[in-house]
Design a protein around this motif. Structure first.
Motif, PDB file in Angstrom:
ATOM      1  N   UNK A 107      28.130 -35.420  50.233  1.00 52.61           N
ATOM      2  CA  UNK A 107      28.169 -34.357  51.243  1.00 52.61           C
ATOM      3  C   UNK A 107      29.088 -34.738  52.399  1.00 52.61           C
ATOM      4  N   UNK A 108      28.982 -35.972  52.863  1.00 48.66           N
ATOM      5  CA  UNK A 108      29.805 -36.417  53.994  1.00 48.66           C
ATOM      6  C   UNK A 108      31.275 -36.530  53.611  1.00 48.66           C
ATOM      7  N   UNK A 109      31.560 -36.818  52.334  1.00 48.57           N
ATOM      8  CA  UNK A 109      32.948 -36.972  51.898  1.00 48.57           C
ATOM      9  C   UNK A 109      33.560 -35.667  51.409  1.00 48.57           C
ATOM     10  N   UNK A 110      32.782 -34.599  51.358  1.00 48.67           N
ATOM     11  CA  UNK A 110      33.324 -33.300  50.967  1.00 48.67           C
ATOM     12  C   UNK A 110      33.460 -33.089  49.471  1.00 48.67           C
ATOM     13  N   UNK A 111      32.733 -33.882  48.659  1.00 49.46           N
ATOM     14  CA  UNK A 111      32.775 -33.685  47.210  1.00 49.46           C
ATOM     15  C   UNK A 111      31.808 -32.569  46.841  1.00 49.46           C
ATOM     16  N   UNK A 112      32.237 -31.657  45.997  1.00 50.31           N
ATOM     17  CA  UNK A 112      31.345 -30.571  45.593  1.00 50.31           C
ATOM     18  C   UNK A 112      31.847 -29.941  44.313  1.00 50.31           C
ATOM     19  N   UNK A 113      30.945 -29.725  43.380  1.00 52.77           N
ATOM     20  CA  UNK A 113      31.296 -29.097  42.114  1.00 52.77           C
ATOM     21  C   UNK A 113      31.179 -27.580  42.204  1.00 52.77           C
ATOM     22  N   UNK A 114      30.468 -27.077  43.208  1.00 49.13           N
ATOM     23  CA  UNK A 114      30.241 -25.642  43.371  1.00 49.13           C
ATOM     24  C   UNK A 114      31.115 -25.101  44.491  1.00 49.13           C
ATOM     25  N   UNK A 115      31.855 -24.038  44.200  1.00 49.63           N
ATOM     26  CA  UNK A 115      32.737 -23.407  45.184  1.00 49.63           C
ATOM     27  C   UNK A 115      32.359 -21.936  45.297  1.00 49.63           C
ATOM     28  N   UNK A 116      32.190 -21.470  46.521  1.00 48.06           N
ATOM     29  CA  UNK A 116      31.942 -20.053  46.781  1.00 48.06           C
ATOM     30  C   UNK A 116      33.167 -19.487  47.484  1.00 48.06           C
ATOM     31  N   UNK A 117      33.671 -18.355  46.992  1.00 49.43           N
ATOM     32  CA  UNK A 117      34.805 -17.678  47.618  1.00 49.43           C
ATOM     33  C   UNK A 117      34.366 -16.275  48.005  1.00 49.43           C
ATOM     34  N   UNK A 118      34.524 -15.951  49.282  1.00 45.90           N
ATOM     35  CA  UNK A 118      34.131 -14.629  49.755  1.00 45.90           C
ATOM     36  C   UNK A 118      34.258 -14.534  51.262  1.00 45.90           C
ATOM     37  N   UNK A 119      34.212 -13.324  51.771  1.00 49.92           N
ATOM     38  CA  UNK A 119      34.409 -13.076  53.194  1.00 49.92           C
ATOM     39  C   UNK A 119      33.205 -13.515  54.020  1.00 49.92           C
ATOM     40  N   UNK A 120      33.481 -13.980  55.212  1.00 54.25           N
ATOM     41  CA  UNK A 120      32.420 -14.476  56.096  1.00 54.25           C
ATOM     42  C   UNK A 120      31.407 -13.393  56.432  1.00 54.25           C
ATOM     43  N   UNK A 121      31.843 -12.155  56.535  1.00 47.74           N
ATOM     44  CA  UNK A 121      30.958 -11.065  56.938  1.00 47.74           C
ATOM     45  C   UNK A 121      30.252 -10.409  55.759  1.00 47.74           C
ATOM     46  N   UNK A 122      30.474 -10.915  54.552  1.00 42.77           N
ATOM     47  CA  UNK A 122      29.838 -10.363  53.356  1.00 42.77           C
ATOM     48  C   UNK A 122      28.414 -10.903  53.258  1.00 42.77           C
ATOM     49  N   UNK A 123      27.421 -10.021  53.282  1.00 44.44           N
ATOM     50  CA  UNK A 123      26.027 -10.456  53.233  1.00 44.44           C
ATOM     51  C   UNK A 123      25.698 -11.205  51.949  1.00 44.44           C
TER      52      UNK A 123
END
Length: 214
Positions: A131-147
């Motif tokens: 978490x501290x190094x920014x490793x992640x297998x899951x990526x979410x792409x979408x607008x900040x204002x999208x509920x």
């Protein structure tokens, strides 16, 4: 703060002999894929000879973030939970490994407090380190204002799933990730799980199922 010393452990030769009874010893050539990034219910991999390389997805792309030598084991907390594996494990040099299948690993953990303590401590530390190094297998792409984006990220945060989020309005990274997978902004939000799996406009329930969350 989790240090590098917290995220590894060296088993003795006597311990390796005990652990081998729960799995199988395999010989591999340099470059062989051992565990794919994003694999569900991943096996526990312990290096006997040669070394295994660990690759993780970062904001700069896939990078080698470590390696495991004699008596050291690869993997993250997903080895315990059965969720998606955060990294890709390859054989870095010709050698042998012990592969303990997920079900057999569960049996090992349930029946031996000595090994359970070691694996839980080290794997938990690795999750925090990633978490501290920014490793992640899951990526979410979408607008900040999208509920719906908020709902997906809320689910991931509540379950402690390391992830990265990209808003197309914040720069070119989101567009690059979409183009790599033949997707368009009309299909947002999307969740990218590991090397290949993509969920288009998923509900939180569908994302949870895709990650193996209870």
């Amino acid at each position: 703060m989790v240090s590098r010393a917290d995220v590894n452990h060296n088993f003795t030769d006597a311990e390796l002999e005990e652990l081998a009874a729960f799995g199988t010893v395999e010989s591999h050539k340099a470059g062989d894929l051992i565990v794919e990034e994003g694999a569900m219910a991943p096996d526990c991999i312990i290096t006997l000879s040669g070394h295994t390389d660990i690759f993780a997805s970062t904001d700069e792309g896939r990078k080698r973030v470590g390696w495991m030598e004699h008596g050291q084991f690869a993997g993250d907390l997903s080895v315990l939970t059965g969720q998606r594996h955060l990294s890709r494990v390859e054989m870095g040099a010709d050698g042998e490994i012990i592969r303990i299948a997920h079900t057999d690993f569960q049996r090992l953990i349930a029946g031996n407090s000595h090994y359970s303590d070691i694996f839980v401590r080290v794997l938990s530390a690795r999750r925090e380190f990633s978490k501290h190094r920014g490793f992640a297998v899951t990526i979410v792409i979408g607008a900040a204002m999208d509920r719906s984006v908020y709902a997906l990220r809320d689910l991931l945060m509540k379950h402690g799933v390391a992830h990265r989020w990209f808003d197309p309005a914040d720069g070119p990274v989101a567009a690059h990730l979409l183009a790599e997978r033949g997707l368009s902004e009309d299909q947002l939000p999307v969740a990218i799980l590991g090397a290949a799996d993509v969920l288009i406009q998923p509900t939180p329930e569908q994302l949870a199922a895709g990650l193996g969350l209870d």
